[in-house]
Design a protein around this motif. Structure first.
Motif, PDB file in Angstrom:
ATOM      1  N   PRO A   1      -3.419  11.265  -0.462  1.00  0.00           N
ATOM      2  CA  PRO A   1      -2.750  11.731   0.765  1.00  0.00           C
ATOM      3  C   PRO A   1      -3.441  11.324   2.059  1.00  0.00           C
ATOM      4  CG  PRO A   1      -2.946  13.507  -0.844  1.00  0.00           C
ATOM      5  CD  PRO A   1      -3.815  12.386  -1.322  1.00  0.00           C
ATOM      6  N   SER A   2      -4.730  11.011   2.022  1.00  0.00           N
ATOM      7  CA  SER A   2      -5.471  10.707   3.240  1.00  0.00           C
ATOM      8  C   SER A   2      -5.829   9.239   3.394  1.00  0.00           C
ATOM      9  CB  SER A   2      -6.766  11.537   3.288  1.00  0.00           C
ATOM     10  OG  SER A   2      -7.565  11.293   2.145  1.00  0.00           O
ATOM     11  N   THR A   3      -5.637   8.427   2.357  1.00  0.00           N
ATOM     12  CA  THR A   3      -6.013   7.017   2.394  1.00  0.00           C
ATOM     13  C   THR A   3      -4.898   6.184   1.781  1.00  0.00           C
ATOM     14  OG1 THR A   3      -8.347   7.612   2.150  1.00  0.00           O
ATOM     15  CG2 THR A   3      -7.752   5.317   1.743  1.00  0.00           C
ATOM     16  N   THR A   4      -4.535   5.115   2.449  1.00  0.00           N
ATOM     17  CA  THR A   4      -3.547   4.193   1.886  1.00  0.00           C
ATOM     18  C   THR A   4      -4.185   3.410   0.747  1.00  0.00           C
ATOM     19  OG1 THR A   4      -2.457   3.982   4.035  1.00  0.00           O
ATOM     20  CG2 THR A   4      -1.971   2.295   2.379  1.00  0.00           C
ATOM     21  N   MET A   5      -3.573   3.475  -0.403  1.00  0.00           N
ATOM     22  CA  MET A   5      -4.143   2.870  -1.601  1.00  0.00           C
ATOM     23  C   MET A   5      -3.417   1.564  -1.924  1.00  0.00           C
ATOM     24  SD  MET A   5      -6.473   5.047  -2.313  1.00  0.00           S
ATOM     25  CE  MET A   5      -6.986   4.605  -3.964  1.00  0.00           C
ATOM     26  N   TYR A   6      -4.203   0.531  -2.188  1.00  0.00           N
ATOM     27  CA  TYR A   6      -3.688  -0.760  -2.628  1.00  0.00           C
ATOM     28  C   TYR A   6      -4.183  -1.025  -4.051  1.00  0.00           C
ATOM     29  CZ  TYR A   6      -2.709  -1.490   2.337  1.00  0.00           C
ATOM     30  OH  TYR A   6      -2.250  -1.364   3.625  1.00  0.00           O
ATOM     31  N   TYR A   7      -3.636  -2.046  -4.655  1.00  0.00           N
ATOM     32  CA  TYR A   7      -3.989  -2.355  -6.045  1.00  0.00           C
ATOM     33  C   TYR A   7      -5.474  -2.693  -6.201  1.00  0.00           C
ATOM     34  CZ  TYR A   7      -4.174  -7.315  -4.856  1.00  0.00           C
ATOM     35  OH  TYR A   7      -4.506  -8.528  -4.300  1.00  0.00           O
ATOM     36  N   ASP A   8      -6.127  -3.187  -5.133  1.00  0.00           N
ATOM     37  CA  ASP A   8      -7.522  -3.602  -5.221  1.00  0.00           C
ATOM     38  C   ASP A   8      -8.460  -2.660  -4.468  1.00  0.00           C
ATOM     39  OD1 ASP A   8      -6.580  -4.214  -2.727  1.00  0.00           O
ATOM     40  OD2 ASP A   8      -7.462  -6.212  -2.621  1.00  0.00           O
ATOM     41  N   SER A   9      -8.024  -1.438  -4.214  1.00  0.00           N
ATOM     42  CA  SER A   9      -8.858  -0.488  -3.469  1.00  0.00           C
ATOM     43  C   SER A   9      -9.907   0.176  -4.341  1.00  0.00           C
ATOM     44  CB  SER A   9      -7.977   0.588  -2.818  1.00  0.00           C
ATOM     45  OG  SER A   9      -7.057   0.026  -1.917  1.00  0.00           O
ATOM     46  N   GLY A  10      -9.873  -0.062  -5.634  1.00  0.00           N
ATOM     47  CA  GLY A  10     -10.742   0.685  -6.532  1.00  0.00           C
ATOM     48  C   GLY A  10     -12.191   0.250  -6.532  1.00  0.00           C
ATOM     49  N   LEU A  11     -12.460  -1.010  -6.212  1.00  0.00           N
ATOM     50  CA  LEU A  11     -13.833  -1.504  -6.328  1.00  0.00           C
ATOM     51  C   LEU A  11     -14.772  -0.768  -5.398  1.00  0.00           C
ATOM     52  CD1 LEU A  11     -15.825  -3.486  -7.561  1.00  0.00           C
ATOM     53  CD2 LEU A  11     -15.207  -5.133  -5.776  1.00  0.00           C
TER      54      LEU A  11
ATOM     55  N   GLY B   1       0.816  -1.198   0.000  1.00  0.00           N
ATOM     56  CA  GLY B   1       0.000   0.000   0.000  1.00  0.00           C
ATOM     57  C   GLY B   1       0.855   1.256   0.000  1.00  0.00           C
ATOM     58  N   PHE B   2       0.347   2.325  -0.580  1.00  0.00           N
ATOM     59  CA  PHE B   2       1.104   3.576  -0.683  1.00  0.00           C
ATOM     60  C   PHE B   2       0.197   4.746  -0.326  1.00  0.00           C
ATOM     61  CE2 PHE B   2       3.188   0.654  -3.578  1.00  0.00           C
ATOM     62  CZ  PHE B   2       4.535   0.851  -3.307  1.00  0.00           C
ATOM     63  N   ARG B   3       0.827   5.793   0.190  1.00  0.00           N
ATOM     64  CA  ARG B   3       0.142   7.044   0.485  1.00  0.00           C
ATOM     65  C   ARG B   3       1.047   8.183   0.054  1.00  0.00           C
ATOM     66  NH1 ARG B   3      -2.800   8.333   6.177  1.00  0.00           N
ATOM     67  NH2 ARG B   3      -3.792   6.374   5.547  1.00  0.00           N
ATOM     68  N   THR B   4       0.490   9.170  -0.612  1.00  0.00           N
ATOM     69  CA  THR B   4       1.289  10.275  -1.131  1.00  0.00           C
ATOM     70  C   THR B   4       1.376  11.401  -0.109  1.00  0.00           C
ATOM     71  OG1 THR B   4      -0.644  11.290  -2.192  1.00  0.00           O
ATOM     72  CG2 THR B   4       0.621   9.707  -3.484  1.00  0.00           C
ATOM     73  N   ARG B   5       2.262  12.344  -0.396  1.00  0.00           N
ATOM     74  CA  ARG B   5       2.423  13.492   0.491  1.00  0.00           C
ATOM     75  C   ARG B   5       1.229  14.439   0.342  1.00  0.00           C
ATOM     76  NH1 ARG B   5       7.972  13.052  -1.367  1.00  0.00           N
ATOM     77  NH2 ARG B   5       7.515  14.559  -3.033  1.00  0.00           N
ATOM     78  N   PRO B   6       0.770  15.028   1.436  1.00  0.00           N
ATOM     79  CA  PRO B   6      -0.349  15.984   1.338  1.00  0.00           C
ATOM     80  C   PRO B   6       0.051  17.204   0.520  1.00  0.00           C
ATOM     81  CG  PRO B   6       0.612  16.019   3.533  1.00  0.00           C
ATOM     82  CD  PRO B   6       1.245  14.866   2.825  1.00  0.00           C
ATOM     83  N   PHE B   7      -0.904  17.750  -0.209  1.00  0.00           N
ATOM     84  CA  PHE B   7      -0.622  18.893  -1.069  1.00  0.00           C
ATOM     85  C   PHE B   7      -0.507  20.180  -0.271  1.00  0.00           C
ATOM     86  CE2 PHE B   7      -3.446  16.089  -3.731  1.00  0.00           C
ATOM     87  CZ  PHE B   7      -2.392  15.441  -4.339  1.00  0.00           C
ATOM     88  N   VAL B   8      -1.333  20.301   0.754  1.00  0.00           N
ATOM     89  CA  VAL B   8      -1.325  21.500   1.587  1.00  0.00           C
ATOM     90  C   VAL B   8      -1.315  21.075   3.049  1.00  0.00           C
ATOM     91  CG1 VAL B   8      -2.423  23.059  -0.056  1.00  0.00           C
ATOM     92  CG2 VAL B   8      -3.844  21.598   1.385  1.00  0.00           C
ATOM     93  N   GLN B   9      -0.731  21.912   3.871  1.00  0.00           N
ATOM     94  CA  GLN B   9      -0.659  21.652   5.307  1.00  0.00           C
ATOM     95  C   GLN B   9      -1.482  22.697   6.061  1.00  0.00           C
ATOM     96  OE1 GLN B   9       0.872  19.064   6.572  1.00  0.00           O
ATOM     97  NE2 GLN B   9       2.253  18.365   4.956  1.00  0.00           N
ATOM     98  N   GLY B  10      -1.831  22.357   7.290  1.00  0.00           N
ATOM     99  CA  GLY B  10      -2.502  23.315   8.154  1.00  0.00           C
ATOM    100  C   GLY B  10      -4.005  23.149   8.159  1.00  0.00           C
ATOM    101  N   THR B  11      -4.652  23.906   9.033  1.00  0.00           N
ATOM    102  CA  THR B  11      -6.093  23.862   9.195  1.00  0.00           C
ATOM    103  C   THR B  11      -6.654  25.274   9.231  1.00  0.00           C
ATOM    104  OG1 THR B  11      -5.889  23.811  11.616  1.00  0.00           O
ATOM    105  CG2 THR B  11      -6.030  21.688  10.465  1.00  0.00           C
ATOM    106  N   LEU B  12      -7.935  25.372   8.948  1.00  0.00           N
ATOM    107  CA  LEU B  12      -8.648  26.646   8.999  1.00  0.00           C
ATOM    108  C   LEU B  12      -9.594  26.621  10.198  1.00  0.00           C
ATOM    109  CD1 LEU B  12      -9.416  29.367   7.715  1.00  0.00           C
ATOM    110  CD2 LEU B  12     -11.141  28.134   6.373  1.00  0.00           C
ATOM    111  N   GLN B  13      -9.412  27.569  11.101  1.00  0.00           N
ATOM    112  CA  GLN B  13     -10.239  27.636  12.302  1.00  0.00           C
ATOM    113  C   GLN B  13     -11.541  28.362  11.966  1.00  0.00           C
ATOM    114  OE1 GLN B  13      -8.819  26.220  15.014  1.00  0.00           O
ATOM    115  NE2 GLN B  13     -10.602  26.457  16.363  1.00  0.00           N
ATOM    116  N   LEU B  14     -12.659  27.617  11.993  1.00  0.00           N
ATOM    117  CA  LEU B  14     -13.957  28.187  11.681  1.00  0.00           C
ATOM    118  C   LEU B  14     -14.700  28.659  12.917  1.00  0.00           C
ATOM    119  CD1 LEU B  14     -15.193  25.681   8.952  1.00  0.00           C
ATOM    120  CD2 LEU B  14     -14.065  27.892   8.634  1.00  0.00           C
ATOM    121  N   ALA B  15     -14.480  27.986  14.041  1.00  0.00           N
ATOM    122  CA  ALA B  15     -15.150  28.335  15.287  1.00  0.00           C
ATOM    123  C   ALA B  15     -14.301  27.805  16.427  1.00  0.00           C
ATOM    124  CB  ALA B  15     -16.557  27.741  15.339  1.00  0.00           C
TER     125      ALA B  15
END
Length: 350
Positions: free
Chosen positions: A267-277, A176-190
């Motif tokens: 970036p948020s889910t580990t992807m395997y070869y059979d994760s597509g179904l 399984g593989f996971r890529t690097r996140p494109f953006v970092q940080g969070t937005l405080q809404l409340a």
């Protein structure tokens, strides 16, 4: 359940809805133009995610070998077909479109393999590598049986999914593989409630792409040709629109959508070869809610699937998929109630 937990689950549900929106649009597009329920959508998304992971790791993406294999088979099929029809003058054009054009992204991927690439360049290269997959597989599997019934096309689509899953294992391996996140940080809404920029990127990308597809269908000649083929295949052919060409364009568009989906969720889910179904099936639930012909209803279905999946994971994580797929039952019942049914013809007496 407190309001804080409900807010967090709602945000996660919107992130899932964004993914299912893009996937649902792709399924509706392909079905409306070709009558094919494109089950391998999730497999193309997985190939996109794994390709990006290999590029980020400085390794040669196995997608090069996968695309080369599919291109060789599609080219061979075209050459044999034109040779059988004795239309030898059309062979060079077929070799270019099915043999050379799909391999063009493989050249920079091979050259720059192992070198550090900017994030946007890696994403663009990963997307370019997977774009030929859907049209090539469609040429090998769907085009020869384009006039078959929807049931036959569905069976072929399921077979193609298992074939592509096996090819994924062969080319990418079981890891399984996971890529690097494109953006970092969070937005405080409340106070006590924040949203990560990664989720905002997913939702924003889905909205922008859905809007671009709407404008493409409404304002461009290619979009109008796709709509004409979806409304009346025979009538479109009579006015000079080639159904085979529009079908290829639909598969290119669905391949682009699947590639973007894979890049967004990697970036948020580990992807395997059979994760597509599982991705394709949940998007299929959203498309069924839309009747496989309505993009706005498909968007509503995507929101329903995303929200239900998020809250179901809190209520009972082991049964969240069962709860999501249970949406099919009321959706089909409602569709069956409001659709017109023709009475069966009485059997003739012998």
């Amino acid at each position: 359940m407190s309001w804080d937990i409900a807010s967090i689950l709602a945000v996660d549900g919107m992130a899932g809805a964004a993914i299912y929106l893009l996937a649902g649009i792709g399924l509706v597009l392909v079905f409306s133009v070709t009558r094919v329920i494109y089950v391998p959508f999730g497999d193309v998304a997985v190939f996109s995610a794994l390709t990006l992971a290999f590029i980020e790791a400085g390794r040669v993406p196995p997608t090069i070998g996968l695309v080369a294999t599919l291109a060789a088979l599609a080219t061979l099929m075209e050459v044999v077909r034109f040779a059988g029809l004795r239309e030898f003058a059309r062979i060079p054009k077929a070799v270019f479109y099915w043999g050379i054009l799909p391999l063009l992204p493989c050249v920079p991927a091979w050259i720059f393999a192992g070198s550090e690439m900017p994030a946007l360049a890696a994403i663009a290269l990963s997307l370019a590598l997977v774009v030929p997959i859907a049209p090539l597989t469609a040429r090998l599997v769907y085009h020869p049986i384009a006039d078959a019934s929807v049931l036959v096309l569905l069976i072929a689509s399921l077979v193609l999914h298992f074939l592509m899953s096996g090819l994924g294992l062969l080319f990418f391996g079981p890891e399984g593989f996971r890529t690097r996140p494109f953006v970092q940080g969070t937005l405080q809404l409340a106070p006590g409630f924040s949203v990560s920029f990664q989720i905002l990127l997913m939702v924003g990308a889905a909205i922008v792409l859905a809007g671009l597809f709407f404008l493409a269908f409404e304002r461009t000649m290619i979009g109008k040709a796709l709509r004409a083929t979806a409304v009346n295949r025979v009538g479109a052919q009579l006015v000079g629109i080639r159904p085979a060409a529009t079908a290829t364009l639909a598969y290119v568009a669905v391949s682009v959508l699947a590639g973007i989906v894979g890049i967004l969720i990697a970036p948020s889910t580990t992807m395997y070869y059979d994760s597509g179904l599982i991705i394709g099936l949940k998007a299929f639930v959203a498309a069924i809610i839309g009747g496989l012909n309505s993009y706005p209803l498909t968007a509503l279905g995507a929101v329903a699937v995303g929200m239900l999946e998020s809250f179901a994971s809190f209520w009972h994580g082991a049964l969240k998929d069962v709860i999501v797929f249970s949406l099919l039952i009321p959706a089909l019942l409602v569709r069956s109630h409001f659709s017109s049914h023709s009475d069966e013809e009485p059997e003739e007496e012998v």
